[in-house]
Design a protein around this motif. Structure first.
Motif, mmCIF file in Angstrom:
data_model
loop_
_atom_site.group_PDB
_atom_site.id
_atom_site.type_symbol
_atom_site.label_atom_id
_atom_site.label_comp_id
_atom_site.label_asym_id
_atom_site.label_seq_id
_atom_site.Cartn_x
_atom_site.Cartn_y
_atom_site.Cartn_z
ATOM 1 N N THR A 15 0.658 -1.292 0.119
ATOM 2 C CA THR A 15 0.069 -0.016 -0.003
ATOM 3 C C THR A 15 0.834 1.443 0.045
ATOM 4 O O THR A 15 0.589 2.309 -0.823
ATOM 5 N N LEU A 16 2.050 1.317 0.740
ATOM 6 C CA LEU A 16 2.989 2.446 0.905
ATOM 7 C C LEU A 16 3.406 2.571 -0.648
ATOM 8 O O LEU A 16 3.545 3.903 -1.185
ATOM 9 N N VAL A 17 3.779 1.536 -1.298
ATOM 10 C CA VAL A 17 4.351 1.877 -2.598
ATOM 11 C C VAL A 17 3.263 2.324 -3.913
ATOM 12 O O VAL A 17 3.572 3.197 -4.365
ATOM 13 N N LEU A 58 1.837 9.701 -6.091
ATOM 14 C CA LEU A 58 2.412 10.891 -6.072
ATOM 15 C C LEU A 58 3.450 10.883 -6.945
ATOM 16 O O LEU A 58 3.733 12.212 -7.852
ATOM 17 N N PHE A 59 4.418 10.068 -7.115
ATOM 18 C CA PHE A 59 5.523 10.393 -8.175
ATOM 19 C C PHE A 59 5.136 10.303 -9.398
ATOM 20 O O PHE A 59 5.567 11.388 -10.201
ATOM 21 N N TRP A 60 4.438 9.383 -9.958
ATOM 22 C CA TRP A 60 3.910 9.752 -11.583
ATOM 23 C C TRP A 60 3.080 10.606 -11.755
ATOM 24 O O TRP A 60 3.198 11.288 -12.629
ATOM 25 N N TRP A 93 3.254 13.584 -10.180
ATOM 26 C CA TRP A 93 4.271 14.835 -10.078
ATOM 27 C C TRP A 93 4.909 14.847 -11.452
ATOM 28 O O TRP A 93 5.071 15.883 -11.952
ATOM 29 N N SER A 120 0.092 5.047 -12.801
ATOM 30 C CA SER A 120 1.122 5.000 -11.720
ATOM 31 C C SER A 120 1.308 3.605 -11.443
ATOM 32 O O SER A 120 2.229 3.043 -11.393
ATOM 33 N N THR A 124 4.536 1.167 -12.022
ATOM 34 C CA THR A 124 4.999 0.582 -11.328
ATOM 35 C C THR A 124 5.211 -1.007 -11.168
ATOM 36 O O THR A 124 6.465 -1.519 -10.787
ATOM 37 N N ILE A 160 0.869 4.297 -2.889
ATOM 38 C CA ILE A 160 0.527 5.952 -2.665
ATOM 39 C C ILE A 160 1.765 6.810 -3.151
ATOM 40 O O ILE A 160 1.738 7.790 -3.738
ATOM 41 N N LEU A 161 3.053 6.041 -2.948
ATOM 42 C CA LEU A 161 4.320 6.844 -3.414
ATOM 43 C C LEU A 161 4.203 6.799 -4.753
ATOM 44 O O LEU A 161 4.770 7.722 -5.442
ATOM 45 N N SER A 162 3.878 5.635 -5.497
ATOM 46 C CA SER A 162 3.861 5.644 -7.058
ATOM 47 C C SER A 162 2.829 6.639 -7.483
ATOM 48 O O SER A 162 3.010 7.509 -8.452
#
Length: 386
Positions: free
Chosen positions: A317-319, A325-327, A329, A339, A343, A321-323
């Motif tokens: 789940t953390l990955v 945000l990253f993709w 951005w 995203s 990933t 959320i981070l993916s």
């Protein structure tokens, strides 16, 4: 005696030499701090390149996904002795017909939605005022001092919705470029395996590794698209049964956002619940609409999809959320939509790269079975020791 000049060196010879004479970096092993800074600098360059080259990489990525999803149609036709050019043309026409039908249906809903947005926003603000007055009458408390009636600003709601619709129109405007790149990618797919055999020869496993990566990516995208399509169809029918406006648009939104696990299903359900409140004005109807979304997303997202994909294609789940945000951005809303597939594609490539497989383990939702088994064995040994 004069030596004869060396003959031409083939790619297979070079690849075989690199395989039998691997390069070592003893000094970098002796300086892990410097190696870490070097890797970090390379990562910054890659991230900046993804951000800067988004106008080129984004349509190309969409074309790759379309080519991977539609290539089984082309290969099926070629196995039936259909010429390659005709097979590519039929495949592209099928994909374009599907997209054209979706754009035609969604376009009518989007045009009508733009005209209804101001009325919906005003109705939503009226509902807010009614709820505040009802709370004040029941609790004998002046809630208006703490909650302003301008909490839902119609102009803000309209601007936000129009911005989202503008992003969708921007995606549609790049459709021609995406299809053009897809055509050339499908044509290249027919000769790419022969190019790999010419480069790597028969003694290298890189061709088999690349074939494994492509097969796993195709399997993931196929299963994800099929599950998302079923989710969108069922939720679109559910919205129609619940007498909500624009069921086709709501179903399409559920289909697209289903590519984002957990977060996407929540975002897809918000417009349907808001429409339920605006059109029917009762909390019971809104809860019923919410229950339909929860049941469908639970069955497909938490039961059917994991059983089809298996554990190894999951992300923590953390990955996720981070993916997101990253993709988001790097490539904007379309990047956020892609995203998780992006990933997962990176994770599949890392799993099939021996020196980077540990990164894939970090991205996974759970440790490998061997690690879990070793932990269980060590726990048993500790219990026996006690």
């Amino acid at each position: 005696m004069r030596r004869a000049p060396p003959g031409p060196v083939s790619w297979s010879t070079v690849a075989q030499y690199l395989r039998t004479h691997p390069m070592t970096f003893e000094r970098s092993d002796e300086n892990p701090g410097a190696r870490f800074l070097f890797v970090l600098a390379c990562l910054v360059v890659v991230v900046y390149g993804l951000k800067y080259a988004a106008p080129i990489l984004l349509p190309s990525t969409l074309a790759v996904f379309l080519a991977v999803l539609s290539s089984p149609i082309m290969l099926f036709l070629q196995r039936r002795r259909v010429p390659a050019a005709i097979a590519i043309g039929i495949t592209v026409m099928v994909v374009m017909s599907i997209f054209g039908l979706v754009i035609l249906l969604a376009g009518q809903s989007v045009a009508e939605l733009q005209t209804q947005l101001p009325r919906y926003a005003v109705r939503l603000q009226d509902l807010q005022e009614q709820w505040i007055r009802a709370i004040e009458a029941r609790l004998d408390l002046n809630v208006g001092e703490y909650i302003t009636t301008d909490l839902i600003n119609p102009a803000t709601v309209v601007d936000l919705a129009q911005t989202a619709l503008g992003r969708i129109a921007q995606l549609v405007s790049t459709t021609f470029l995406v299809f053009l790149i897809t055509i050339f990618m499908l044509g290249e797919a027919t000769v790419f395996p022969a190019k790999l055999r010419s480069i790597f020869g028969d003694g290298i496993n890189d061709e088999g590794r690349l074939t494994t990566v492509v097969t796993e990516i195709q399997s993931y995208l196929g299963i994800k698209t099929a599950v998302s399509l079923a989710t969108g169809l069922i939720l679109g029918v559910w919205c129609y049964v619940m007498e909500l406006d624009f069921p086709i648009l709501l179903g399409l939104l559920a289909f697209l956002l289903n590519y984002i696990p957990t977060v996407g299903s929540i975002i897809a359900g918000v417009p349907a619940v808001l429409l339920s409140l605006i059109l029917h004005g009762t909390l019971a109807h809104a809860l019923l609409v919410t229950g339909g979304y929860v049941v469908v997303n639970t069955l497909f997202g938490n039961i059917l999809e994991p059983s089809l994909m298996g554990r190894r294609l999951g992300l923590s789940t953390l990955v996720v959320i981070l993916s997101l945000l990253f993709w988001g951005w790097a490539w904007g809303p379309i990047g956020a939509l892609l995203s998780v597939p992006l990933t997962v594609v990176v994770k599949i490539w890392l799993e099939n790269t021996p020196d980077l497989s540990w990164v894939a383990i970090l991205l996974d939702k759970s440790p490998p079975p061997r690690a879990l088994a070793s932990d269980a064995v060590s726990g048993v040994d500790d219990d026996l020791a006690v």
